[in-house]
Design an enzyme around this catalytic site. Structure first.
Site, PDB file in Angstrom:
ATOM      1  N   LYS A  82      41.130  21.789  35.367  1.00  0.00           N
ATOM      2  CA  LYS A  82      42.361  21.030  35.089  1.00  0.00           C
ATOM      3  C   LYS A  82      42.085  19.525  35.165  1.00  0.00           C
ATOM      4  CE  LYS A  82      44.816  25.083  36.538  1.00  0.00           C
ATOM      5  NZ  LYS A  82      46.056  25.705  36.936  1.00  0.00           N
ATOM      6  N   HIS A  85      46.737  27.175  27.105  1.00  0.00           N
ATOM      7  CA  HIS A  85      46.971  27.374  28.543  1.00  0.00           C
ATOM      8  C   HIS A  85      48.459  27.177  28.834  1.00  0.00           C
ATOM      9  CE1 HIS A  85      47.024  26.677  32.854  1.00  0.00           C
ATOM     10  NE2 HIS A  85      45.891  27.363  32.887  1.00  0.00           N
ATOM     11  N   GLY A 135      48.578  29.096  40.269  1.00  0.00           N
ATOM     12  CA  GLY A 135      48.716  28.060  41.285  1.00  0.00           C
ATOM     13  C   GLY A 135      49.742  28.380  42.360  1.00  0.00           C
ATOM     14  N   GLU A 141      47.224  35.340  31.751  1.00  0.00           N
ATOM     15  CA  GLU A 141      47.590  34.567  32.933  1.00  0.00           C
ATOM     16  C   GLU A 141      49.104  34.601  33.110  1.00  0.00           C
ATOM     17  OE1 GLU A 141      44.349  31.519  34.003  1.00  0.00           O
ATOM     18  OE2 GLU A 141      45.676  30.578  32.561  1.00  0.00           O
ATOM     19  N   ASN A 198      38.493  26.644  35.472  1.00  0.00           N
ATOM     20  CA  ASN A 198      39.392  25.673  34.848  1.00  0.00           C
ATOM     21  C   ASN A 198      39.680  24.572  35.868  1.00  0.00           C
ATOM     22  OD1 ASN A 198      41.362  24.242  33.565  1.00  0.00           O
ATOM     23  ND2 ASN A 198      42.910  25.866  33.593  1.00  0.00           N
ATOM     24  N   GLU A 202      50.013  25.647  31.048  1.00  0.00           N
ATOM     25  CA  GLU A 202      50.430  24.268  31.364  1.00  0.00           C
ATOM     26  C   GLU A 202      50.573  23.444  30.082  1.00  0.00           C
ATOM     27  OE1 GLU A 202      47.388  23.580  34.283  1.00  0.00           O
ATOM     28  OE2 GLU A 202      48.402  25.007  35.599  1.00  0.00           O
ATOM     29  N   SER A 226      45.758  32.642  40.428  1.00  0.00           N
ATOM     30  CA  SER A 226      45.448  32.790  41.852  1.00  0.00           C
ATOM     31  C   SER A 226      44.285  33.747  42.131  1.00  0.00           C
ATOM     32  CB  SER A 226      46.703  33.188  42.636  1.00  0.00           C
ATOM     33  OG  SER A 226      47.675  32.152  42.541  1.00  0.00           O
TER      34      SER A 226
HETATM   35  P1  PGA Z   1      44.937  29.189  39.550  1.00  0.00           P
HETATM   36  O1  PGA Z   1      44.951  28.680  38.018  1.00  0.00           O
HETATM   37  O2  PGA Z   1      43.685  30.007  39.717  1.00  0.00           O
HETATM   38  O3  PGA Z   1      44.927  27.948  40.365  1.00  0.00           O
HETATM   39  O4  PGA Z   1      46.152  30.025  39.730  1.00  0.00           O
HETATM   40  C1  PGA Z   1      44.524  29.502  36.964  1.00  0.00           C
HETATM   41  C2  PGA Z   1      44.663  28.775  35.665  1.00  0.00           C
HETATM   42  O5  PGA Z   1      45.592  27.960  35.517  1.00  0.00           O
HETATM   43  O6  PGA Z   1      43.866  28.982  34.725  1.00  0.00           O
END
Ligand code: PGA
Length: 256
Positions: A15, A99, A177, A171, A13, A101, A217
């Site tokens: 982003k 997602h 993140g 998630e 991903n 976000e 992460s």
């Molecule tokens: P991250 O993000 O691996 O940076 O924690 C995962 C995601 O948002 O799908």
């Protein structure tokens, strides 16, 4: 269905990162590795403006391309949105839905996730539906209720007989993140809750064949301990997927 029948899926991903030029350079460098790792389905999820270039760069390879979001309608007066027909016409095969976000910053709800999931299935796009609890929900012992609600609302009104490949990504929001990964035990427990809900909402057969990815992460160092568990069928990787070497290592370690 035994776990071995579910093919590992590793999704990147990206982003709102990378230009088209950077994305194409990544794909070109990544193609030789993708062909040596047949154990995993590899899906790249770039921003909408990068989709044509990434689809083109990945043509005739085993790499698949996902959108990070879409509208549920085929067309209409919805400024700024992208339709499933537009994605299909580009050669996009997968789509991220819900997602955290998007839920957090763009008012995505369990109900819009449901509309998008139905639309993706109707159009033959493989949906990767994201679920996961907030830290406050985990601390208030609401994790099970949140995962059951998000999963059951997402699956409302879906006919198990006509469900194509379905992918769920667990998630936990507190792990995205933050550098704080869920332990394999926490992830495994959550995946079992989600799989049990799929069995109740659809059928045990669909639940057994649905891949459930872990995200939050994921790094080269924690991939193997997560991916060896029976109920963890791959990973949705954010930050660590932006650098080719670390994403390569994650794909390699997911076979462990
Ligand atoms: P991250 O993000 O691996 O940076 O924690 C995962 C995601 O948002 O799908």
């Amino acid at each position: 269905m035994p776990e071995s029948r579910r093919k590992t899926l590793i999704a990147a991903n990206w982003k709102m990162y990378k230009t088209a030029e950077e994305a194409v350079a990544f794909v070109r460098a990544f193609i030789p590795l993708a062909s040596t790792h047949r154990h995993a389905e590899i899906v790249l999820c770039p921003s909408p403006t990068l989709l044509p270039a990434v689809v083109e760069a990945a043509r005739n390879t085993s790499i698949r391309v996902a959108a990070q979001n879409m509208h549920w309608l085929d067309q209409g007066a919805y400024t700024g949105e992208t339709s499933p027909l537009q994605l299909k016409a580009l050669g996009v095969t997968h789509v991220l839905i819900g997602h955290s976000e998007r839920r957090q910053y763009f008012n995505e709800t369990d109900e819009t996730v449901n509309l998008k999931l139905k639309s993706a299935l109707a159009h033959g796009l493989v949906p990767i539906v994201c679920v996961g609890e907030l830290l406050a929900e985990r601390e208030a012992n609401q994790t099970t209720a949140v995962l059951e609600r998000q999963t059951s609302v997402a699956l409302t009104g879906i006919d198990p007989a006509s469900t194509g490949p379905l992918v769920i990504a667990y998630e936990p929001v507190w792990a995205i993140g933050t550098g704080r990964t869920a332990t394999p035990e926490i992830a495994d427990e959550a995946h079992k809750i989600v799989r049990a809900q799929i069995a109740r909402s659809l059928t045990p057969q669909v639940a057994a064949s649905t891949r459930i990815l872990y995200g939050g992460s994921v790094k080269p160092e924690n991939t193997a301990s997560l991916c060896t568990l029976d109920d963890i069928d791959g990973a949705l990787v954010g930050g660590a997927s932006l650098v080719e070497a670390s994403f390569e290592q994650i794909v390699a370690n997911s076979a462990a």
